[in-house]
Scaffold this active site. Structure first.
Site, PDB file in Angstrom:
ATOM      1  N   MET C   1     -12.753  26.973   8.468  1.00 58.24           N
ATOM      2  CA  MET C   1     -12.295  27.866   7.431  1.00 58.24           C
ATOM      3  C   MET C   1     -11.133  27.306   6.661  1.00 58.24           C
ATOM      4  O   MET C   1     -10.958  27.691   5.513  1.00 58.24           O
ATOM      5  CB  MET C   1     -11.844  29.126   8.118  1.00 58.24           C
ATOM      6  CG  MET C   1     -11.799  30.338   7.369  1.00 58.24           C
ATOM      7  SD  MET C   1     -11.499  31.458   8.751  1.00 58.24           S
ATOM      8  CE  MET C   1     -11.923  30.419  10.195  1.00 58.24           C
ATOM      9  N   PRO C   2     -10.361  26.408   7.295  1.00 59.77           N
ATOM     10  CA  PRO C   2      -9.393  25.765   6.394  1.00 59.77           C
ATOM     11  C   PRO C   2     -10.135  25.106   5.229  1.00 59.77           C
ATOM     12  O   PRO C   2     -11.130  24.413   5.429  1.00 59.77           O
ATOM     13  CB  PRO C   2      -8.708  24.718   7.278  1.00 59.77           C
ATOM     14  CG  PRO C   2      -8.828  25.254   8.670  1.00 59.77           C
ATOM     15  CD  PRO C   2     -10.171  25.939   8.685  1.00 59.77           C
ATOM     16  N   ILE C   3      -9.647  25.407   4.014  1.00 56.34           N
ATOM     17  CA  ILE C   3     -10.193  24.787   2.799  1.00 56.34           C
ATOM     18  C   ILE C   3      -9.056  23.984   2.180  1.00 56.34           C
ATOM     19  O   ILE C   3      -8.012  24.536   1.838  1.00 56.34           O
ATOM     20  CB  ILE C   3     -10.708  25.850   1.813  1.00 56.34           C
ATOM     21  CG1 ILE C   3     -11.873  26.628   2.446  1.00 56.34           C
ATOM     22  CG2 ILE C   3     -11.152  25.200   0.504  1.00 56.34           C
ATOM     23  CD1 ILE C   3     -12.388  27.776   1.588  1.00 56.34           C
TER      24      ILE C   3
END
Lengths: 61, 61, 61, 61, 61, 61
Positions: C1-3
């Site tokens: 989910m880190p973008i």
């Protein structure tokens, strides 16, 4: 793989935000033929004092 | 001059964030041969109700 | 989910960019305990005439 | 149509922000010949623990 | 430390862009009392077919 | 005032992009009750070599 960022003034309800991500995901999936599970959406809310058009902030109107 | 933005769900500890910027800065410096002092990193946290994949928000899972 | 978005001046080789995304993904995965497959990275290149520090563009140095 | 995002460390006063959007809007309008009413500005504030240069966060200095 | 992104339709001259970053840097420095050398500006140009207001792209007007 | 950025791999046709901004604008307008004329959309295309998931770029698959 489409990654969508929606910036808007704070104040929408949780139901509106749920509806927003559902409808925008469907709209993108249909128009560019991307599987829904590949579409990420980020909502970013702004205070009225942090958004200006024409040099005047929403909080100063 | 590399300017890095890392968006992630809120909830990491301060130690994890300190570690994050150290390691990412080192990784960039090594791979693209940029001096560390030229690398800026911005962390942006999202609430679970503000991030969706496949039209479903993390807060609705 | 880190973008993650990495903005940098254009000119790195394809090998440097491959190395960059591998190393940055590993660095994030280790430091915030996120599975690698949840980490997305976008590289955005800038021309020297489109980046300035202190009011002076890289192309004007 | 110019859309401007200004990211900065939190702590400026409301008067400074009002002044900021007025002056930046005027600066853009003059330099690229855009009508002021077409210029949008978003201010995004960062905590000191969310911004790093050279791998060190402002909050760790 | 202010990091500024200016998104606008492509087509401005190199002189307009040089003028843009000079004037915007000065405007920010004055209004929020930041040293000019701490201010970074990124210009991002869009094609007319990549920008829409009210659901209509500039290229379709 | 919603400002939307859609990042996706390059290669969609002009018709798909026209359809995309129409449908996304309608989806937002309905779900958060914003007038269509207040909604701006920016499309940003990425090369396959500039986007990675899990540390592997689309161009390396």
């Amino acid at each position: 793989m489409p990654i969508v960022t929606i910036k808007m003034i704070e104040g929408r309800t949780d139901d509106q935000k749920r509806d927003l991500v559902e409808k925008v995901t469907a709209a993108i999936s249909e128009s560019v033929d991307a599987p829904k599970e590949n579409i990420s959406i980020i909502i970013e809310e702004m205070q009225k004092s942090h958004f200006a058009i024409g040099g005047v902030r929403k909080s100063d109107l």
